[in-house]
Motif scaffolding. Structure first.
Motif, PDB file in Angstrom:
ATOM      1  N   TYR A  91       0.951  -1.168  -0.077  1.00 35.15           N
ATOM      2  CA  TYR A  91       0.013   0.175  -0.058  1.00 35.15           C
ATOM      3  C   TYR A  91       0.832   1.122   0.004  1.00 35.15           C
ATOM      4  N   TYR A  92       0.695   2.049  -0.886  1.00 37.99           N
ATOM      5  CA  TYR A  92       1.449   3.177  -1.150  1.00 37.99           C
ATOM      6  C   TYR A  92       0.673   4.612  -0.863  1.00 37.99           C
ATOM      7  N   ASP A  98      -1.265  15.787  -2.453  1.00 39.15           N
ATOM      8  CA  ASP A  98      -1.113  14.823  -3.810  1.00 39.15           C
ATOM      9  C   ASP A  98      -2.372  14.066  -3.899  1.00 39.15           C
ATOM     10  N   ARG A  99      -2.428  13.157  -4.858  1.00 40.12           N
ATOM     11  CA  ARG A  99      -3.698  12.345  -5.099  1.00 40.12           C
ATOM     12  C   ARG A  99      -3.074  11.088  -5.379  1.00 40.12           C
ATOM     13  N   PRO A 100      -3.996   9.937  -5.348  1.00 41.88           N
ATOM     14  CA  PRO A 100      -3.306   8.747  -5.831  1.00 41.88           C
ATOM     15  C   PRO A 100      -3.182   8.331  -7.201  1.00 41.88           C
ATOM     16  N   ASP A 101      -4.046   9.279  -8.123  1.00 44.42           N
ATOM     17  CA  ASP A 101      -4.010   9.145  -9.463  1.00 44.42           C
ATOM     18  C   ASP A 101      -3.154  10.064 -10.017  1.00 44.42           C
ATOM     19  N   ALA A 102      -2.221  10.755  -9.557  1.00 44.96           N
ATOM     20  CA  ALA A 102      -1.264  11.758 -10.116  1.00 44.96           C
ATOM     21  C   ALA A 102      -0.326  10.637 -10.894  1.00 44.96           C
ATOM     22  N   ALA A 103      -0.075  11.350 -11.978  1.00 45.93           N
ATOM     23  CA  ALA A 103       0.768  10.521 -12.956  1.00 45.93           C
ATOM     24  C   ALA A 103       2.097  10.304 -12.336  1.00 45.93           C
ATOM     25  N   TRP A 104       2.740  11.043 -11.882  1.00 44.70           N
ATOM     26  CA  TRP A 104       3.983  10.873 -11.215  1.00 44.70           C
ATOM     27  C   TRP A 104       4.010   9.760 -10.252  1.00 44.70           C
ATOM     28  N   ASN A 105       2.955   9.463  -9.406  1.00 44.16           N
ATOM     29  CA  ASN A 105       3.054   8.337  -8.735  1.00 44.16           C
ATOM     30  C   ASN A 105       2.750   6.961  -9.509  1.00 44.16           C
ATOM     31  N   GLN A 106       2.142   7.191 -10.593  1.00 42.72           N
ATOM     32  CA  GLN A 106       1.733   5.695 -11.449  1.00 42.72           C
ATOM     33  C   GLN A 106       3.316   5.368 -11.929  1.00 42.72           C
ATOM     34  N   CYS A 327      14.404  11.130  -6.728  1.00 44.27           N
ATOM     35  CA  CYS A 327      14.662  10.777  -5.369  1.00 44.27           C
ATOM     36  C   CYS A 327      13.624   9.790  -5.092  1.00 44.27           C
ATOM     37  N   VAL A 328      12.385  10.038  -5.039  1.00 47.94           N
ATOM     38  CA  VAL A 328      11.486   9.226  -4.560  1.00 47.94           C
ATOM     39  C   VAL A 328      11.419   7.722  -5.488  1.00 47.94           C
ATOM     40  N   GLN A 329      11.538   8.054  -6.803  1.00 53.89           N
ATOM     41  CA  GLN A 329      11.852   6.824  -7.599  1.00 53.89           C
ATOM     42  C   GLN A 329      12.871   5.761  -6.901  1.00 53.89           C
ATOM     43  N   ALA A 330      14.176   6.501  -6.745  1.00 45.58           N
ATOM     44  CA  ALA A 330      15.118   5.717  -5.984  1.00 45.58           C
ATOM     45  C   ALA A 330      14.788   4.916  -4.774  1.00 45.58           C
ATOM     46  N   ASP A 331      14.068   5.752  -3.864  1.00 49.05           N
ATOM     47  CA  ASP A 331      13.480   5.309  -2.707  1.00 49.05           C
ATOM     48  C   ASP A 331      12.539   4.041  -2.867  1.00 49.05           C
TER      49      ASP A 331
END
Length: 343
Positions: A91-92, A98-106, A327-331
């Protein structure tokens, strides 16, 4: 000609149609499905659906969000439709505002989980939900985000998808406000999670800067409308009325994380003259991670800590700032690796 007809028949067969359509969800656990899953793009790995719940019937809304409907985003393993096996799930929890359907989260989730055999669920946390059951919601009505997510969304997902429902096969992680939420939830329900992680989370609710930041999100229209009172989530932020703040501070209640995999990630903001707001936010979040790390050590609880400074040694393009996608991608890449090695 025969080959062409065979191809058309194959495309119209039930098996092919099932592969093309995302799973359908049935109501349950206090949730009503208000829109069935639909793929967000032609890659058919991530779908979105929405639910309503009496635990949070009227969330405050960001632009484009619909009253009373909570979007939930799910990213499936590449081979979900090709097997009958069950999968571990993470679960992220998104940050603020922010919001769960933001493109960067996907993007972050799909890159990190490609080829891993891991389901990722991103529930709505509102722009300012703070992953908590609010103590003074007032005119906003019930805002029981913790109950919504832990007692409704998790069993609902397990009932509708092929998940491995054991603690060892379930992780929770989040960014910023979601990093707070991930450790907060894991501490309250250690029976649910085998791994927990925070990406630049604001973990120390006893910190006056964190209190100021949180109360600002509650009264700021950019965090969602309508605004709410500064004491809505945790009560008054000042002594001697700040008991809820102290009691809900993840940095100070780490004992229940014993036996769980725990991972903390933070930069230091990097160059403070470049994007100074994001730099300062990360720098202050790091201070709360240091307090959390010190308390974990004091309790002799093993944990992983990526304290990556200005980001130059952590990932290409990472500058150590708060909402830096690289950074978040690497995390997330690192956290998924830790969890899937144990799940």
């Amino acid at each position: 000609m025969i080959a062409a007809v065979t191809a058309v028949m194959a495309l119209s067969s039930p098996a092919a149609q099932a592969t093309e359509a995302p799973p359908r969800f049935a109501d349950g656990f206090g949730l009503t499905v208000t829109s069935q899953p639909r793929w967000v793009d032609a890659n058919r790995r991530t779908f979105i659906f929405s639910v309503s719940t009496g635990q949070v019937p009227t969330p405050t809304l960001l632009d484009g969000q619909e009253p009373g409907r909570h979007a939930i985003v799910v990213t499936l393993p590449d081979d979900y439709d090709e097997t009958t096996r069950s999968y571990p799930v993470q679960y992220y929890l998104h940050g603020h505002p922010d919001r769960p359907d933001a493109a960067w989260n996907q993007r972050v989730v799909e890159k990190a989980t490609a080829g891993t055999g891991l389901i990722t669920v991103q529930p709505n946390g509102s722009g300012r939900g703070w992953y908590s059951n609010w103590v003074n919601p007032g005119a906003a009505g019930p805002q029981n985000w913790e109950t919504f997510h832990l007692e409704q969304v998790i069993p609902f997902v397990d009932a509708n998808l092929r998940t491995k429902a054991a603690k060892a096969d379930r992780a929770i992680v989040g960014h910023s406000m979601g990093g707070f939420g991930a450790l907060h939830y894991a501490e309250h329900r250690p029976d649910l999670f085998g791994y927990a992680g925070s990406f630049s989370g604001g973990l120390d609710l006893r910190n006056s800067e964190m209190r100021a930041a949180i109360t600002t999100t509650l009264v700021n229209p950019a965090s969602g409308t309508p605004t709410v009172n500064a004491d809505a989530v945790f009560g008054p932020p000042v002594w001697p009325f700040d008991g809820v703040w102290n009691a809900q501070s993840p940095a100070h209640h780490v004992a229940s994380l014993r036996g769980m995999g725990v991972a903390l990630y933070t930069g230091n903001g990097g160059d403070l003259t470049v994007n100074p707001i994001q730099a300062v936010l990360e720098n202050r979040a790091r201070e709360t991670a240091l307090v959390t790390a010190a308390n974990l050590r004091a309790q002799n609880i093993p944990f992983h800590f990526s304290d990556y400074g200005d980001g130059s040694g952590w990932a290409p393009g990472c500058t150590g700032k708060h909402a830096d996608e690289e950074c978040v991608q690497a995390d997330m890449n690192h956290f998924v690796g830790l969890f899937t090695r144990h799940a």
